[in-house]
Design an enzyme around this catalytic site. Sequence first.
Site, PDB file in Angstrom:
ATOM      1  N   SER A 175       0.782  -1.240   0.000  1.00 29.16           N
ATOM      2  CA  SER A 175       0.000   0.000   0.000  1.00 29.16           C
ATOM      3  C   SER A 175       0.816   1.294   0.000  1.00 29.16           C
ATOM      4  O   SER A 175       0.276   2.357  -0.292  1.00 29.16           O
ATOM      5  CB  SER A 175      -0.955   0.006   1.197  1.00 29.16           C
ATOM      6  OG  SER A 175      -0.241  -0.271   2.388  1.00 29.16           O
TER       7      SER A 175
ATOM      8  N   PHE B  94      -2.126  -3.659   5.770  1.00 28.51           N
ATOM      9  CA  PHE B  94      -2.857  -3.477   7.027  1.00 28.51           C
ATOM     10  C   PHE B  94      -3.059  -1.978   7.214  1.00 28.51           C
ATOM     11  O   PHE B  94      -2.176  -1.286   7.709  1.00 28.51           O
ATOM     12  CB  PHE B  94      -2.061  -4.071   8.184  1.00 28.51           C
ATOM     13  CG  PHE B  94      -2.891  -4.423   9.404  1.00 28.51           C
ATOM     14  CD1 PHE B  94      -4.269  -4.370   9.385  1.00 28.51           C
ATOM     15  CD2 PHE B  94      -2.264  -4.820  10.578  1.00 28.51           C
ATOM     16  CE1 PHE B  94      -5.025  -4.708  10.502  1.00 28.51           C
ATOM     17  CE2 PHE B  94      -3.006  -5.171  11.709  1.00 28.51           C
ATOM     18  CZ  PHE B  94      -4.390  -5.117  11.667  1.00 28.51           C
TER      19      PHE B  94
ATOM     20  N   ALA C  78      -0.667  -9.240   7.919  1.00 31.95           N
ATOM     21  CA  ALA C  78       0.055 -10.194   7.060  1.00 31.95           C
ATOM     22  C   ALA C  78       0.865 -11.198   7.867  1.00 31.95           C
ATOM     23  O   ALA C  78       1.253 -12.247   7.334  1.00 31.95           O
ATOM     24  CB  ALA C  78       0.967  -9.443   6.093  1.00 31.95           C
TER      25      ALA C  78
ATOM     26  N   TYR D  84      22.149   1.847  12.417  1.00 28.42           N
ATOM     27  CA  TYR D  84      21.334   1.109  11.451  1.00 28.42           C
ATOM     28  C   TYR D  84      21.940  -0.266  11.159  1.00 28.42           C
ATOM     29  O   TYR D  84      21.550  -1.263  11.735  1.00 28.42           O
ATOM     30  CB  TYR D  84      21.128   1.918  10.150  1.00 28.42           C
ATOM     31  CG  TYR D  84      19.987   1.359   9.338  1.00 28.42           C
ATOM     32  CD1 TYR D  84      18.702   1.866   9.479  1.00 28.42           C
ATOM     33  CD2 TYR D  84      20.167   0.279   8.485  1.00 28.42           C
ATOM     34  CE1 TYR D  84      17.630   1.326   8.774  1.00 28.42           C
ATOM     35  CE2 TYR D  84      19.115  -0.278   7.776  1.00 28.42           C
ATOM     36  CZ  TYR D  84      17.850   0.256   7.922  1.00 28.42           C
ATOM     37  OH  TYR D  84      16.802  -0.298   7.242  1.00 28.42           O
TER      38      TYR D  84
END
Length: 396
Positions: A49, A73, A111, A234
């Site tokens: 999405s 979602f 999911a 990261y």
Amino acid sequence: MIIEPRMRGFICLTAHPKGCEQNVKNQIEYVKSKGKIDGAKKVLVIGASTGFGLASRITSAFGSDAATIGVFFEKEPAEGKTASPGWYNSAAFEVEATKAGLYAKSINGDAFSNEVKQQAIEMIKSDLGQVDLVIYSLASPVRLHPVTGVLHRSTLKPIGSTFTNKTVDFHTGNVTQVSIEPANQEDIDNTVVVMGGEDWSMWMGALKEAGVLANGATTIAYSYIGPEVTEAVYRKGTIGRAKDHLEATAFEITEKLKGINGKGYVSVNKALVTQASSAIPVIPLYISLLYKIMKAEGIHEGCIEQIQRLYAERLYTGSAIPTDDKGRIRIDDWEMRADVQEKIAKLWVESTTESLVQLGDLAGYKQDFLNLFGFGFDGVDYQADANEMVLVPSIK
């Protein structure tokens, strides 16, 4: 209702349906302008999405005329309350796909759950038979484990020692020092469970067992490496451990799919403005410097440009898919060019609240952030009444 952006920290609480529609249309037009790609014809996109997932669905459909099923979602609209942007993006995508004569259906649900996996399998069986490409592009801070029932939360922390470096508040332009305390083992383990490869593997196992993967099916998950300046928080932090796990899972999936000549790959993509990246200290400052340099060099890409190039120049060239020495597809190649990174390292040292206005592209960062929620697009009248009650056609 008149819909305006309402900010709370690194989150926008509203989304504009017409702006999201314009965003999707712009991406479709870009893909169409680049010509056809001889790619997969039946595609499942998990995390379809927003961001790279949405770009993958658009590139599959409008680059290769593919039938697509999208899983996501998202928050539905309510009277007087907007949906989340991914809901409006998906609604616009389905409308445009249907206009173009393309199959497009969507599933809105968790999911990570067994129920949604089963729903997707049933939809593939009844409508498509099998799929030949599965894109895995989930970005969630939490995961309810479908087997144990435990709710795991990911964390964004360095490993081993406290991390201190510069960051920027992209709303105000203030450059400050930030310190993040190191993770404990529980933090690391939870982050790997949420953001690692276990769920991807579970999806591929379920799809294979159900017989809905075509012979030669490919699956791609998305990852990021990034530069030295962000690696402590990261790539060498908790998220990095999860990405290591995701990348190792690609090989396990390839082994699992050997019987149908299937393959799993991880594509390492470029740093881009997303809701997730905006909340990561250090990253907004890095991206604003990166954008400035890449735009000046004529090599800047957003999600759709990245994914179109991934499909056209890596996945579907008619030759073997090129990978690095760790088996990863590299579409972050322009970001990681030595000359680009050398310039960023130099500008990083010079960046202050005062100098960043010239050194970085904070305006571009803010524009991209607003665009995520459907704001700031040309051709949209933001003073006009907008209907927040937009539906995704295939979701009843």
